[in-house]
Write a protein that holds these residues in place. Sequence first.
Motif, PDB file in Angstrom:
ATOM      1  N   GLY A 134       0.872  -1.054   0.008  1.00  0.00           N
ATOM      2  CA  GLY A 134      -0.188  -0.092  -0.041  1.00  0.00           C
ATOM      3  C   GLY A 134       0.714   1.221  -0.013  1.00  0.00           C
ATOM      4  O   GLY A 134       0.396   2.247  -0.683  1.00  0.00           O
ATOM      5  N   ALA A 135       1.890   1.169   0.668  1.00  0.00           N
ATOM      6  CA  ALA A 135       2.810   2.330   0.758  1.00  0.00           C
ATOM      7  C   ALA A 135       3.671   2.636  -0.516  1.00  0.00           C
ATOM      8  O   ALA A 135       3.316   3.901  -1.206  1.00  0.00           O
ATOM      9  CB  ALA A 135       4.004   2.267   1.667  1.00  0.00           C
ATOM     10  N   PHE A 136       3.887   1.795  -1.103  1.00  0.00           N
ATOM     11  CA  PHE A 136       4.411   1.649  -2.839  1.00  0.00           C
ATOM     12  C   PHE A 136       3.589   2.172  -3.745  1.00  0.00           C
ATOM     13  O   PHE A 136       3.604   3.175  -4.317  1.00  0.00           O
ATOM     14  CB  PHE A 136       5.150   0.412  -3.210  1.00  0.00           C
ATOM     15  N   LEU A 137       2.153   1.394  -3.795  1.00  0.00           N
ATOM     16  CA  LEU A 137       1.261   2.028  -4.658  1.00  0.00           C
ATOM     17  C   LEU A 137       0.736   3.342  -4.347  1.00  0.00           C
ATOM     18  O   LEU A 137       0.139   4.357  -5.460  1.00  0.00           O
ATOM     19  CB  LEU A 137       0.383   0.801  -4.729  1.00  0.00           C
ATOM     20  N   GLY A 138       0.406   3.486  -3.051  1.00  0.00           N
ATOM     21  CA  GLY A 138      -0.335   4.670  -2.638  1.00  0.00           C
ATOM     22  C   GLY A 138       0.386   5.935  -3.123  1.00  0.00           C
ATOM     23  O   GLY A 138      -0.227   7.020  -3.348  1.00  0.00           O
ATOM     24  N   GLY A 139       1.600   5.956  -2.722  1.00  0.00           N
ATOM     25  CA  GLY A 139       2.249   7.046  -3.496  1.00  0.00           C
ATOM     26  C   GLY A 139       2.371   7.241  -4.795  1.00  0.00           C
ATOM     27  O   GLY A 139       2.293   8.584  -5.324  1.00  0.00           O
ATOM     28  N   GLN A 140       2.260   6.421  -5.705  1.00  0.00           N
ATOM     29  CA  GLN A 140       2.471   6.498  -7.103  1.00  0.00           C
ATOM     30  C   GLN A 140       1.195   6.820  -7.467  1.00  0.00           C
ATOM     31  O   GLN A 140       0.879   7.993  -8.513  1.00  0.00           O
ATOM     32  CB  GLN A 140       2.854   5.134  -7.730  1.00  0.00           C
ATOM     33  N   ILE A 141      -0.021   6.414  -6.988  1.00  0.00           N
ATOM     34  CA  ILE A 141      -1.542   6.593  -7.355  1.00  0.00           C
ATOM     35  C   ILE A 141      -1.884   8.212  -6.906  1.00  0.00           C
ATOM     36  O   ILE A 141      -2.317   8.899  -7.720  1.00  0.00           O
ATOM     37  CB  ILE A 141      -2.368   5.851  -6.854  1.00  0.00           C
ATOM     38  N   SER A 142      -1.369   8.736  -5.869  1.00  0.00           N
ATOM     39  CA  SER A 142      -1.426  10.026  -5.348  1.00  0.00           C
ATOM     40  C   SER A 142      -0.826  11.056  -6.452  1.00  0.00           C
ATOM     41  O   SER A 142      -1.297  12.126  -6.551  1.00  0.00           O
ATOM     42  CB  SER A 142      -1.022  10.136  -4.083  1.00  0.00           C
ATOM     43  N   ASP A 143       0.381  10.607  -6.830  1.00  0.00           N
ATOM     44  CA  ASP A 143       1.109  11.565  -8.029  1.00  0.00           C
ATOM     45  C   ASP A 143       0.196  11.638  -9.190  1.00  0.00           C
ATOM     46  O   ASP A 143       0.198  12.407  -9.840  1.00  0.00           O
ATOM     47  CB  ASP A 143       2.252  10.693  -8.347  1.00  0.00           C
ATOM     48  N   ARG A 144      -0.945  10.581  -9.538  1.00  0.00           N
ATOM     49  CA  ARG A 144      -1.592  10.726 -10.841  1.00  0.00           C
ATOM     50  C   ARG A 144      -2.902  11.111 -10.451  1.00  0.00           C
ATOM     51  O   ARG A 144      -3.522  12.166 -11.178  1.00  0.00           O
ATOM     52  CB  ARG A 144      -1.816   9.254 -11.176  1.00  0.00           C
ATOM     53  N   ARG A 158       0.888  22.334  -4.514  1.00  0.00           N
ATOM     54  CA  ARG A 158       1.781  21.871  -5.119  1.00  0.00           C
ATOM     55  C   ARG A 158       1.590  20.671  -6.245  1.00  0.00           C
ATOM     56  O   ARG A 158       2.043  20.749  -7.362  1.00  0.00           O
ATOM     57  CB  ARG A 158       3.093  21.651  -4.349  1.00  0.00           C
ATOM     58  N   TRP A 159       0.462  19.843  -5.905  1.00  0.00           N
ATOM     59  CA  TRP A 159       0.329  18.918  -6.995  1.00  0.00           C
ATOM     60  C   TRP A 159      -0.448  19.367  -8.115  1.00  0.00           C
ATOM     61  O   TRP A 159      -0.336  19.040  -9.081  1.00  0.00           O
ATOM     62  CB  TRP A 159      -0.509  17.799  -6.278  1.00  0.00           C
ATOM     63  N   LEU A 160      -1.284  20.420  -7.757  1.00  0.00           N
ATOM     64  CA  LEU A 160      -2.077  21.118  -8.882  1.00  0.00           C
ATOM     65  C   LEU A 160      -1.126  21.819  -9.575  1.00  0.00           C
ATOM     66  O   LEU A 160      -1.415  21.868 -10.947  1.00  0.00           O
ATOM     67  CB  LEU A 160      -2.699  22.020  -8.055  1.00  0.00           C
ATOM     68  N   VAL A 161      -0.142  22.390  -9.092  1.00  0.00           N
ATOM     69  CA  VAL A 161       0.840  22.880  -9.928  1.00  0.00           C
ATOM     70  C   VAL A 161       1.532  22.138 -10.940  1.00  0.00           C
ATOM     71  O   VAL A 161       1.891  22.185 -12.170  1.00  0.00           O
ATOM     72  CB  VAL A 161       1.926  24.053  -9.179  1.00  0.00           C
ATOM     73  N   PRO A 166       1.493  12.402   5.103  1.00  0.00           N
ATOM     74  CA  PRO A 166       2.750  13.198   5.450  1.00  0.00           C
ATOM     75  C   PRO A 166       2.892  14.165   4.237  1.00  0.00           C
ATOM     76  O   PRO A 166       3.413  15.298   4.282  1.00  0.00           O
ATOM     77  CB  PRO A 166       3.837  12.258   5.709  1.00  0.00           C
ATOM     78  N   VAL A 167       3.026  13.572   2.870  1.00  0.00           N
ATOM     79  CA  VAL A 167       3.049  14.335   1.825  1.00  0.00           C
ATOM     80  C   VAL A 167       1.960  15.471   1.642  1.00  0.00           C
ATOM     81  O   VAL A 167       2.347  16.808   1.305  1.00  0.00           O
ATOM     82  CB  VAL A 167       3.302  13.475   0.429  1.00  0.00           C
ATOM     83  N   TYR A 168       0.958  15.207   2.000  1.00  0.00           N
ATOM     84  CA  TYR A 168      -0.282  16.232   1.741  1.00  0.00           C
ATOM     85  C   TYR A 168      -0.006  17.417   2.650  1.00  0.00           C
ATOM     86  O   TYR A 168      -0.118  18.610   2.353  1.00  0.00           O
ATOM     87  CB  TYR A 168      -1.625  15.383   2.129  1.00  0.00           C
ATOM     88  N   LEU A 169       0.371  16.935   3.783  1.00  0.00           N
ATOM     89  CA  LEU A 169       0.455  18.095   4.757  1.00  0.00           C
ATOM     90  C   LEU A 169       1.633  19.104   4.678  1.00  0.00           C
ATOM     91  O   LEU A 169       1.766  20.070   4.620  1.00  0.00           O
ATOM     92  CB  LEU A 169       0.622  17.469   6.127  1.00  0.00           C
ATOM     93  N   ALA A 170       2.804  18.159   4.078  1.00  0.00           N
ATOM     94  CA  ALA A 170       4.071  19.076   3.916  1.00  0.00           C
ATOM     95  C   ALA A 170       3.899  19.889   2.671  1.00  0.00           C
ATOM     96  O   ALA A 170       4.432  20.980   2.715  1.00  0.00           O
ATOM     97  CB  ALA A 170       5.174  17.998   3.613  1.00  0.00           C
ATOM     98  N   GLU A 171       3.054  19.504   1.806  1.00  0.00           N
ATOM     99  CA  GLU A 171       3.086  20.540   0.468  1.00  0.00           C
ATOM    100  C   GLU A 171       2.022  21.448   0.633  1.00  0.00           C
ATOM    101  O   GLU A 171       1.827  22.459   0.175  1.00  0.00           O
ATOM    102  CB  GLU A 171       2.362  19.451  -0.621  1.00  0.00           C
ATOM    103  N   LEU A 172       1.282  21.446   1.779  1.00  0.00           N
ATOM    104  CA  LEU A 172       0.240  22.625   2.304  1.00  0.00           C
ATOM    105  C   LEU A 172       0.955  23.351   3.345  1.00  0.00           C
ATOM    106  O   LEU A 172       0.412  24.728   3.262  1.00  0.00           O
ATOM    107  CB  LEU A 172      -0.932  21.915   2.957  1.00  0.00           C
TER     108      LEU A 172
END
Length: 490
Positions: free
Chosen positions: A78-88, A211-214, A137-143
């Motif tokens: 889930g950690a491996f796939l979750g990061g990639q899916i969230s990038d998309r 940052r993801w939106l940009v 954590p990525v979501y919070l860091a990017e906000l």
Amino acid sequence: MSAHAASASEAELPPLTAGPYRKRIGLISLVACLGGLLFGYDTGVANGAEGPMSHELGLNELQTGIVISSLVFAAAVGAFLGGQISDRIGRRKMILVLAIMFFVGVIFVVTAPGFGVVVVGRIILGLAVGGASTVVPVYLAELAPFEIRGSITGRNELAIVIGQFAAFTVNAILAASFGEQEGVWRIMFGICALPAVALFIGMMRMPESPRWLVEKGRYDEALAVLKTVRSEDRALAELAQVERVADEEKDEHGLDFKQILANRWLRRIVLVGIGVAVAQQLTGINSIMYYGSRVLEQSGFSQTAATIANTNFGLAAVIGGIIALRNMDRLDRRKTFMIGLTLTTICHCLVGIAGLVIPEDNAARPYVILVLITAFVLSMQTFLNIAVWVWLAEIFPLQIRGLAIGISVFFGWFVNACLALYVPTLLHNLGLGTFFLFAIVGVIMLGFLWHEVPETRNKSLEHLEESLLSGELYATLPRRVPFARGPKKH
């Protein structure tokens, strides 16, 4: 460059000021951290529910081990796939998907008629736990603004240990209230359906990562989000920085392994990220969270006393997390790593020594070991756990952030799963001498962290990305290595 010196990137930004946007960031972090709470509860609830569950369903030792470890192995995936899916699809949408998975997994476990369905439910929960460990954590860091990024991102780890403490406490209360009554373990597992529903409803009203939106070219939406969590002049200046860095790197980096392997700076930082995630797990912290009661029984407590005493570990983790959040934007990440790993290694040695020198019939033995293990958990949470998750969330460049943290956390979860499988065997064969093994590994990892982990505090994500891709970031390490002599891009 000093970790405290403001780079040109940070100097260009208007100062962070008080305002309603600070409350907005607080609300966003509170809702998103429900993912961390679910993470903690689902990993901690088995430390008390496994006994009545195994008895009611007639599970043997192997089947019980599969039920416990299936969540952890699934979390690695889930950690491996979750990061990639969230990038998309985006960080926010991914967290919504995870909320649904948490709820569905609970339903499977609570209604399970036997072994097979329980394992299916635990696998679903594991995939959700692993995804939450990377995406939240990525979501919070990017906000978060860079000045308070550590304390905002670190709230997720605090939520995790609160979830574990809640699981320990709920288990103790239910066990004391209902004893051996059939189905009590289903209530233990079922309670975490409530925060899953709250996470889904709450995230429906939360914004996407600017940052993801940009990175996806949705600049107007990104600015609209930034204006809700920054003053207007800060939002405009920050958006300009993010756009500039995203445009510079757009044609140079993709979202696959080939792009990482082709660039030595990316390749190196991903390997360092893997090392940091693995170092965290090799302290044995999750072995205590999974098998704390067993360790205490080996030290001399009765089964009932061990279950009650086990709540001390959850409480120590919460207290340590609160202290860590206070210090996260005051102490450098590297310093917290070194202090934390030094203290945990000392605690490991002391637990092992206590197990050897204090006779088993000594009435003080279990209490001495309880105090030492509690000190280990407190040290781990105060100086290491939160810092690791914050560092992983901020070190990787935007275009590979989800993938890179997914790779790092995958290896961390895999080591965690291996420990979940083999620590009971080690405890059976070596007793408390197992802690000497953790101490030896701790010394090795101290050298690794000192030589390879760059500082990230007081730097914007955009500055970190630019200095990483040029090789400049590695020049701040205490030991200059041959391949950090000068910038080189591919």
